[in-house]
Design a protein around this motif. Sequence first.
Motif, short mmCIF file in Angstrom:
data_model
loop_
_atom_site.label_atom_id
_atom_site.label_comp_id
_atom_site.label_asym_id
_atom_site.label_seq_id
_atom_site.Cartn_x
_atom_site.Cartn_y
_atom_site.Cartn_z
N GLU A 202 0.82 -1.21 0.00
CA GLU A 202 0.00 0.00 0.00
C GLU A 202 0.85 1.26 0.00
OE1 GLU A 202 -2.73 -0.14 3.22
OE2 GLU A 202 -3.81 -1.91 2.48
N GLY A 203 2.07 1.17 0.52
CA GLY A 203 2.92 2.35 0.59
C GLY A 203 2.59 3.22 1.79
N ASP A 204 3.30 4.35 1.88
CA ASP A 204 3.08 5.26 3.01
C ASP A 204 2.28 6.49 2.62
OD1 ASP A 204 4.88 6.65 1.48
OD2 ASP A 204 6.54 6.53 2.91
N GLY A 205 1.69 6.46 1.41
CA GLY A 205 0.86 7.57 0.96
C GLY A 205 1.61 8.68 0.27
N SER A 206 2.93 8.55 0.10
CA SER A 206 3.73 9.60 -0.53
C SER A 206 3.64 9.58 -2.04
CB SER A 206 5.19 9.48 -0.09
OG SER A 206 5.71 8.21 -0.43
N VAL A 207 3.13 8.49 -2.62
CA VAL A 207 2.96 8.38 -4.07
C VAL A 207 1.47 8.23 -4.34
CG1 VAL A 207 3.40 6.97 -6.11
CG2 VAL A 207 5.22 7.36 -4.45
N LYS A 208 0.92 9.13 -5.15
CA LYS A 208 -0.53 9.20 -5.37
C LYS A 208 -0.94 8.58 -6.70
CE LYS A 208 -0.74 11.69 -1.61
NZ LYS A 208 -1.25 11.12 -0.34
N ILE A 209 -0.20 7.58 -7.14
CA ILE A 209 -0.52 6.94 -8.42
C ILE A 209 -0.22 5.45 -8.27
CG2 ILE A 209 1.80 7.39 -9.31
CD1 ILE A 209 0.67 7.53 -12.10
N PRO A 210 -1.03 4.56 -8.87
CA PRO A 210 -0.69 3.14 -8.85
C PRO A 210 0.63 2.89 -9.57
CG PRO A 210 -2.97 3.48 -9.51
CD PRO A 210 -2.33 4.82 -9.52
N VAL A 211 1.53 2.15 -8.96
CA VAL A 211 2.83 1.87 -9.56
C VAL A 211 2.88 0.39 -9.91
CG1 VAL A 211 5.33 1.93 -9.26
CG2 VAL A 211 3.90 3.70 -8.21
N ASP B 42 4.14 -0.54 -13.58
CA ASP B 42 4.84 -0.72 -14.85
C ASP B 42 5.88 0.39 -14.98
OD1 ASP B 42 3.51 1.67 -15.82
OD2 ASP B 42 1.76 0.44 -16.22
N ASN B 43 6.64 0.36 -16.06
CA ASN B 43 7.74 1.32 -16.22
C ASN B 43 7.27 2.74 -16.52
OD1 ASN B 43 10.13 -0.14 -15.65
ND2 ASN B 43 9.99 -1.18 -17.63
N ASP B 44 6.03 2.91 -16.99
CA ASP B 44 5.49 4.27 -17.16
C ASP B 44 5.36 4.95 -15.80
OD1 ASP B 44 5.13 4.17 -20.00
OD2 ASP B 44 3.37 2.92 -19.68
N SER B 45 4.72 4.27 -14.87
CA SER B 45 4.54 4.85 -13.53
C SER B 45 5.87 4.93 -12.79
CB SER B 45 3.53 4.02 -12.73
OG SER B 45 3.85 2.65 -12.73
N ILE B 46 6.74 3.95 -12.98
CA ILE B 46 8.07 4.02 -12.36
C ILE B 46 8.82 5.24 -12.86
CG2 ILE B 46 10.35 2.93 -12.33
CD1 ILE B 46 8.93 0.23 -12.19
N GLY B 47 8.76 5.48 -14.16
CA GLY B 47 9.47 6.62 -14.74
C GLY B 47 8.99 7.94 -14.19
N ALA C 136 0.15 8.27 -16.08
CA ALA C 136 1.46 8.64 -15.54
C ALA C 136 1.83 10.07 -15.93
CB ALA C 136 2.53 7.66 -16.04
N ALA C 137 1.56 10.44 -17.18
CA ALA C 137 1.90 11.78 -17.65
C ALA C 137 1.10 12.85 -16.90
CB ALA C 137 1.65 11.89 -19.15
N ALA C 138 -0.19 12.59 -16.68
CA ALA C 138 -1.02 13.55 -15.95
C ALA C 138 -0.51 13.73 -14.52
CB ALA C 138 -2.48 13.08 -15.95
N TYR C 139 -0.10 12.64 -13.90
CA TYR C 139 0.44 12.72 -12.54
C TYR C 139 1.75 13.49 -12.53
CZ TYR C 139 2.35 11.19 -8.04
OH TYR C 139 2.90 11.17 -6.78
N GLY C 140 2.59 13.25 -13.54
CA GLY C 140 3.85 13.96 -13.63
C GLY C 140 3.67 15.46 -13.73
N VAL C 141 2.73 15.88 -14.55
CA VAL C 141 2.47 17.31 -14.72
C VAL C 141 1.98 17.93 -13.42
CG1 VAL C 141 0.98 18.99 -15.87
CG2 VAL C 141 2.08 17.18 -17.19
N GLU C 142 1.10 17.22 -12.73
CA GLU C 142 0.59 17.73 -11.45
C GLU C 142 1.71 17.87 -10.42
OE1 GLU C 142 -2.42 14.94 -10.45
OE2 GLU C 142 -4.00 16.00 -11.55
#
Length: 289
Positions: A170-179, A181-186, A252-258
């Motif tokens: 689940e993570g610690d909440g510091s990443v707001k996107i499902p991770v 694949d390599n798109d989200s990793i990038g 992933a791109a939308a999250y990156g821009v935000e």
Amino acid sequence: INAEYMGVKLGSAVVTRSNGSGLALGRLANIVEQVSHLQASGREMLIVSSGAVAGGRQILQNQRILSQSPVNKTLPIPSRPIPVFEPKAECPDSYSSPECAAVGQSAIMSLYDAMFKVYGITCGQVLVSVPDLLYTKPRKATCGTIETLVKYNIVPIINENDVIQFEPAEGDGSVKIPVGDNDSIGVVLARELQCDLLLLLSNVDGVYTGDPSQPDSRLLSVITPSMYKSGAISFGSSSKAGRGGMESKVRAAAYGVECGVPVVVANGLEWRSILDIIEGKPVGTLFTL
């Protein structure tokens, strides 16, 4: 585009041949040449590369064919004869992603290493586990390693560690996107490293209003997060070699821009796509606020 710190994510459809017969050597050589050109110009470059599983699958297919051949009785050192044993077990008929990744990683890194050395550039492998990126401490440790490599003028080659199967985290909440694949990793790494630009390269020209195979779909030159959230964009299927697909790239791109990282989704099959983007030519789809 005045981007000094850049990430380039290469999808499986870019790294491997369309017929599934291994790695696309000429295409990889062209991409390495473009990245080397930018690195030599004073930019700091990193690559997030898919293709290990797809490339390894072809190697294992060939290995299975070889295993069905008679045992080669010729020893590498003819002057030192020793007993030759028959194989203890038959090669399995099928194989999973971990086995493919295990052999594919070494193959693809050997290529990157040889190709970058042509231009006098060193590259280094960084394998990341998805659960580690979802927690602040291991993510910062990973990025610390990447930043050190960059300071040494080394191009990091980053990929998900598909050899090791992991339990969902689940993570610690510091990443707001499902991770996953390599798109989200990038994009997660680009955010943490504060990259000036992230390129997501695949086998399509950019993001369309619908499935690119449909005649009424048109290429979007610019997308804002609000356009993505409105649901105005539909997606086609993912490539045969990869698992991300366009929906993963757009998310992933939308999250990156935000998070403050401009992202361009473009066609990595085109001969000069990376340099064309840097030179400001109308290539791909730019995600911006």
